[in-house]
Write a protein that holds these residues in place. Structure first.
Motif, mmCIF file in Angstrom:
data_model
loop_
_atom_site.group_PDB
_atom_site.id
_atom_site.type_symbol
_atom_site.label_atom_id
_atom_site.label_comp_id
_atom_site.label_asym_id
_atom_site.label_seq_id
_atom_site.Cartn_x
_atom_site.Cartn_y
_atom_site.Cartn_z
ATOM 1 N N HIS A 139 1.170 -1.145 -0.039
ATOM 2 C CA HIS A 139 -0.011 0.391 -0.484
ATOM 3 C C HIS A 139 0.496 1.026 -0.390
ATOM 4 C CE1 HIS A 139 -3.409 -2.572 1.049
ATOM 5 N NE2 HIS A 139 -2.650 -3.091 1.493
ATOM 6 N N SER B 27 -7.620 5.218 12.261
ATOM 7 C CA SER B 27 -6.794 6.043 11.758
ATOM 8 C C SER B 27 -6.737 5.834 10.759
ATOM 9 C CB SER B 27 -5.169 6.108 11.977
ATOM 10 O OG SER B 27 -4.756 4.994 12.195
ATOM 11 N N HIS B 28 -7.313 6.305 9.693
ATOM 12 C CA HIS B 28 -7.630 6.032 7.546
ATOM 13 C C HIS B 28 -7.705 7.265 7.596
ATOM 14 C CE1 HIS B 28 -11.686 5.629 8.150
ATOM 15 N NE2 HIS B 28 -11.896 5.621 9.652
ATOM 16 N N GLN B 29 -7.468 7.210 5.997
ATOM 17 C CA GLN B 29 -7.484 8.448 5.308
ATOM 18 C C GLN B 29 -7.627 7.470 3.523
ATOM 19 O OE1 GLN B 29 -5.140 11.249 5.454
ATOM 20 N NE2 GLN B 29 -5.917 13.386 3.822
ATOM 21 N N THR B 30 -8.144 8.213 2.679
ATOM 22 C CA THR B 30 -8.922 7.868 1.508
ATOM 23 C C THR B 30 -7.792 8.899 0.502
ATOM 24 O OG1 THR B 30 -9.812 6.467 1.896
ATOM 25 C CG2 THR B 30 -9.615 6.245 0.123
ATOM 26 N N GLN B 39 -5.521 3.981 -0.185
ATOM 27 C CA GLN B 39 -5.972 4.218 1.214
ATOM 28 C C GLN B 39 -4.616 4.052 2.627
ATOM 29 O OE1 GLN B 39 -8.765 0.969 2.589
ATOM 30 N NE2 GLN B 39 -10.607 2.534 2.856
ATOM 31 N N ASN B 41 -4.544 3.008 5.954
ATOM 32 C CA ASN B 41 -5.207 1.669 7.371
ATOM 33 C C ASN B 41 -4.273 1.282 7.834
ATOM 34 O OD1 ASN B 41 -7.508 0.915 8.467
ATOM 35 N ND2 ASN B 41 -8.639 0.445 6.487
ATOM 36 N N ARG B 43 -4.617 -1.300 8.767
ATOM 37 C CA ARG B 43 -4.881 -2.425 9.311
ATOM 38 C C ARG B 43 -3.725 -3.016 8.117
ATOM 39 N NH1 ARG B 43 -9.847 -3.482 6.396
ATOM 40 N NH2 ARG B 43 -10.450 -1.389 7.980
ATOM 41 N N PHE B 142 -4.017 10.716 8.252
ATOM 42 C CA PHE B 142 -3.273 9.532 9.262
ATOM 43 C C PHE B 142 -1.837 10.351 9.463
ATOM 44 C CE2 PHE B 142 -2.785 5.851 9.119
ATOM 45 C CZ PHE B 142 -2.402 4.380 8.359
#
Lengths: 190, 177
Positions: A139, B27-30, B39, B41, B43, B142
């Motif tokens: 990612h 905490s996540h941002q796209t 994205q 994230n 995770r 993020f």
């Protein structure tokens, strides 16, 4: 009868106490060896390979790619933390007999906790960067590094395992010191 | 007095760890980068997942010990406090077992904070030698969330080690570590 049983109990406690003194020394020597091995193996971790990057006319142009532990701040911190821990263990082993045991054990116990925390952070940091180097992160567009630098990664893993063993030994040392301090314990201290 | 201090310290450590876990988990941002939706994230990075899991687990364990009285003789309480571990030749007492468990939780907390810190430093500065570009300029929200969670995590580590020192120096008061 009771007196003999009492004497036997005292003998057993004294044997246990001697065993514990040597157990702490053995643990400390083992921790010293583990942290020294980790610091040395990671400190000498270096690998380079040459690859052809372009062909100009008929002559291939080669470039040497080198990786060493100094390129990654996490590994630098790992080496420093392990070096500090091994130096501390050596110092404690050397000065054990010189200082008064009473004052010494509290200071050693507190410093043990600090060094345990330091070692744990060093190992965890290096482990997370090593995991990233092995698997990469799709990612974030971070490519894995271990397929190109296999020997570097292998030595790094050996150093990491040795450091984790050192953390476990320091934890055991800490637990023995803490157990010796609790008032209802039958564990005797240094 | 000491009981109050111990209880407050325990509550503060559990709260800090819980806050760290929650902030990291949210905490996540796209964003749109080069026409593609990218994205960020927590995770996607095992270290941050470890941070969330470790802080949540330690927070739950510490809070459980707050609620369960230490000298309770019932089987449920003893199971929760995990004092029925036998088979060790030295036959440790309850205090020592609780102390051991406290130590292990403290080391786990430290390790979570350290590994998340390493990954955050990489995200902020990158590593030119490995060809890893920094990502914080692309996903600033993020990164700010992760920073806040990390601060809470380090505060939790500090409070937890204060709690540990309290348990070592005053074991009779803080029996339920």
């Amino acid at each position: 009868m009771d007196l003999e049983q009492g004497k036997k109990a005292v003998c057993r406690v004294m044997q246990l106490k001697d065993k514990l003194i040597s157990l702490q020394s053995v643990l400390r020597v083992a921790a010293l060896l583990a942290t020294t091995a980790a610091a040395v193996v990671m400190g000498m971790n270096k690998q380079s390979y040459t690859a052809v990057v372009a062909i100009i006319g008929t002559r291939p142009v080669t470039q040497t790619f080198t990786t060493q532990f100094k390129d990654t701040p996490a590994f630098v911190y790992f080496v420093i933390a392990n070096a500090i821990a091994s130096g501390y263990n050596l110092a404690v082993l050397v000065t054990r007999r010189l200082l008064q045991p009473r004052a010494q054990s509290l200071a050693v116990h507190l410093l043990d906790m600090v060094i345990l925390a330091l070692l744990a952070t060093g190992s965890a940091t290096a482990a997370s960067i090593a995991e990233l180097g092995k698997n990469g992160n799709l990612h974030a567009r971070w490519n894995p590094v271990c397929d190109k630098f296999g020997s570097f990664c292998n030595h790094g893993v050996i150093a990491l395992v040795s450091s984790f063993v050192g953390v476990a030994l320091m934890l055991a040392l800490n637990l023995l010191s803490a157990a010796a301090k609790s008032p209802h314990s039958n564990v005797s201290g240094q | 007095m000491r009981r109050i201090v111990t209880a407050v310290l325990r509550l503060a450590a559990a709260a800090a760890a819980a806050v760290a876990a929650v902030v990291m988990a949210t905490s996540h941002q796209t964003i749109f980068l080069f026409g593609m939706e990218v994205q960020a994230n927590f995770r996607f990075t095992p270290s941050l997942v470890f941070f969330v899991a470790g802080n949540a687990a330690v927070s739950v364990c510490t809070m459980v010990l707050l609620l369960v009285p230490a000298a309770a003789p019932s089987l449920a309480a003893r199971l929760v406090l995990m004092v029925d571990v036998v088979g060790v030749k030295l036959k440790p007492t309850e205090t020592e077992l609780l102390l051991a468990r406290s130590y292990v939780l403290g080391v786990v907390l430290t390790a979570t904070a350290a590994s998340a810190g390493a990954i955050s430093d990489l995200g902020k500065n990158g590593n030119s030698h490995a060809g890893w570009m920094p990502i914080c300029e692309h996903v600033p929200a993020f990164c700010d969330r992760v920073k806040a969670a990390l601060v809470a995590g380090f505060v939790a580590v500090l409070l937890y080690f204060l709690l540990l020192m309290n348990s070592i120096l005053f074991p009779s008061v803080s029996m339920g570590i």
